[in-house]
Design an enzyme around this catalytic site. Structure first.
Site, PDB file in Angstrom:
ATOM      1  CG  HIS A 196     -38.134  29.215  -6.043  1.00 33.05           C
ATOM      2  ND1 HIS A 196     -39.320  29.791  -6.560  1.00 33.05           N
ATOM      3  CD2 HIS A 196     -38.426  29.129  -4.565  1.00 33.05           C
ATOM      4  CE1 HIS A 196     -40.298  29.927  -5.820  1.00 33.05           C
ATOM      5  NE2 HIS A 196     -39.665  29.574  -4.360  1.00 33.05           N
ATOM      6  CB  VAL A 198     -41.562  31.311  -9.665  1.00 34.65           C
ATOM      7  CG1 VAL A 198     -42.919  30.973  -8.676  1.00 34.65           C
ATOM      8  CG2 VAL A 198     -40.507  31.881  -8.746  1.00 34.65           C
ATOM      9  CE  LYS A 199     -36.584  33.211  -9.408  1.00 37.27           C
ATOM     10  NZ  LYS A 199     -35.607  33.002  -8.112  1.00 37.27           N
ATOM     11  CG  HIS A 200     -36.494  30.498 -17.201  1.00 32.08           C
ATOM     12  ND1 HIS A 200     -35.926  31.442 -16.263  1.00 32.08           N
ATOM     13  CD2 HIS A 200     -36.991  31.130 -18.303  1.00 32.08           C
ATOM     14  CE1 HIS A 200     -36.313  32.727 -16.887  1.00 32.08           C
ATOM     15  NE2 HIS A 200     -36.587  32.436 -18.017  1.00 32.08           N
TER      16      HIS A 200
END
Ligand SMILES: *Cc1c(COP(=O)(O)O)cnc(C)c1O
Length: 400
Positions: A196, A198-200
């Site tokens: 997603h 917002v993830k890394h």
């Protein structure tokens, strides 16, 4: 009080003119090029880019196999089904997580059982897990909250003693290590990462399960394509080359080649992204270590967190305001702070299933004092300093 330090929520000038989000992707021209090349190729889905991405994910995490899915949630769903979770099975997890962690247990027909958290790390507490194990317990789903690995040694020990499968929800922990080993290469049966934005690293929507188990690997791949296999050695009645067999009820949970190309391009930058997250975490720690009214995150010595989130804990006794006021004050300064998470079982859907307030007292208490500061690689040092200025400004106003 000077006009300059007047809180924006009380009519003063905000620290920033534009809103700083708590997390967001970083897409570069290199990523765009990789996507365009794939768009112009023979395959936009079910082509070679997915295999390549999976291969590189396995190498990065140190796992034997990686199976990409259309989302982290789909990946968790597949893992629960591959683990054999079904009607009547109990699965122990943490309430301080995104709803998907518990939902995937429900998708498979199982019953989520919520263990309380460790007051220092906010991760699932193995002692609480131990007390909840019954003869119906099938699996454990620890979450590496904020990117800090849970106490996997104790969790794997409990799993071994009780014959349980362990699925790691590592949506926050891409690149994190536990006892010197990358998360995803550990002893858990399966590990989930999310892509997603917002993830890394991101693929828009997307996720992956890593595993070392060849049987689980086959099951995960079949679940992703309707429960269909094209491998004759797995068929009941192999026929011609054209033949495939649907052996179980699966889904269309495929990641597209376009997304996989984006993911593979992002993966090349994962280490750089991680270094930036760790640098900004250091700046926050130094700024707030001695600040009155807040406690900085604790990092266990056996863990190297991947710093998906930076969560401050508010100290009630040192503040004249609760989380709601602090939250609104920081938002007014144009710092998009957030809350991760309301204990999952307090959502109406879970309350309707019979879960009640008071189930996990530590999680409920700690949650009330948590506030997430912006942290993502694309932030500049100036953005980080804006957050620091805003937090100091708000704490100065509200400190008792
Ligand atoms: C993001 C996230 C998920 C779900 O991943 P999606 O890719 O958004 O489906 C699951 N668990 C946790 C803890 C997450 O943060």
């Amino acid at each position: 009080m000077s006009h300059k330090s007047q809180l924006a929520s009380l009519g003063g000038k905000p620290v920033r003119r534009t809103l700083l989000p708590y997390g967001r992707q970083w897409i570069g021209l290199d990523d765009i090029r990789a996507v365009v090349v794939t768009l112009l190729s023979d395959f936009v889905t079910t082509g070679p880019a997915v295999d390549r991405f999976e291969h590189e994910l396995a190498r990065y995490t140190g796992a034997q196999y990686a199976v990409a899915f259309s989302s982290g949630t789909a990946a968790l769903h597949a893992a629960c089904v591959a683990a054999g979770i079904g009607e009547g099975d109990e699965v122990i997890t943490t309430p301080i997580t995104f709803a998907a962690t518990a939902n995937c247990i429900r998708y498979a027909g199982g019953t989520p059982v919520f263990a309380d958290i460790d007051e220092r790390t906010y991760n699932i507490d193995p002692d609480s897990v131990k007390r909840l194990i019954t003869n119906r317990t099938k699996a454990l789903i620890p979450v590496h909250y904020t990117g800090q690995p849970a106490d996997m040694q104790a969790i794997m020990q409990l799993a071994k003693e009780n014959g349980l499968i362990v699925i790691e929800d590592a949506a926050h922990a891409f690149g994190a290590s536990y006892m010197g080993r990358r998360i995803g290469s550990g002893s858990a049966s399966m590990t989930m990462f999310s892509f997603h934005p917002v993830k890394h690293i991101t693929t828009g929507e997307g996720g992956v399960i890593t595993t070392d188990d060849p049987e689980l690997y086959e099951k995960l791949k079949e679940f992703r394509v309707h429960g269909i296999t094209r491998n004759p050695s797995r068929m009941e009645r192999p026929q011609g080359e054209w033949y495939y067999e649907m052996q179980s009820l699966g889904f269309n949970y495929r990641l597209t080649d376009v997304q996989a190309a984006l993911g593979a391009s992002q993966l090349k930058k994962a280490e750089r992204f991680l270094r930036l997250r760790r640098r900004y975490r250091q700046m926050y720690d130094e700024a707030f270590m001695h600040a009155k009214g807040v406690t900085i995150p604790y990092e266990s010595p056996e863990c190297e967190s991947s710093w998906h989130l930076y969560v401050l804990r508010l100290n009630r006794t040192e503040l004249r305001a609760g989380r709601e006021e602090i939250y609104h004050a920081l938002r007014a300064e144009n710092i998009a702070v957030n809350v991760h998470y309301v204990p999952v079982y307090l959502h109406p859907y879970y309350r309707d299933l019979g879960y009640r307030q008071g189930l996990c007292p530590i999680a409920e208490r700690v949650h009330e004092d948590m506030i997430t500061l912006p942290l993502f690689p694309r932030m500049t040092r100036r953005d980080v300093n804006d957050v620091i200025t805003a937090v100091h400004k708000v704490l100065a106003y509200y400190s008792a």
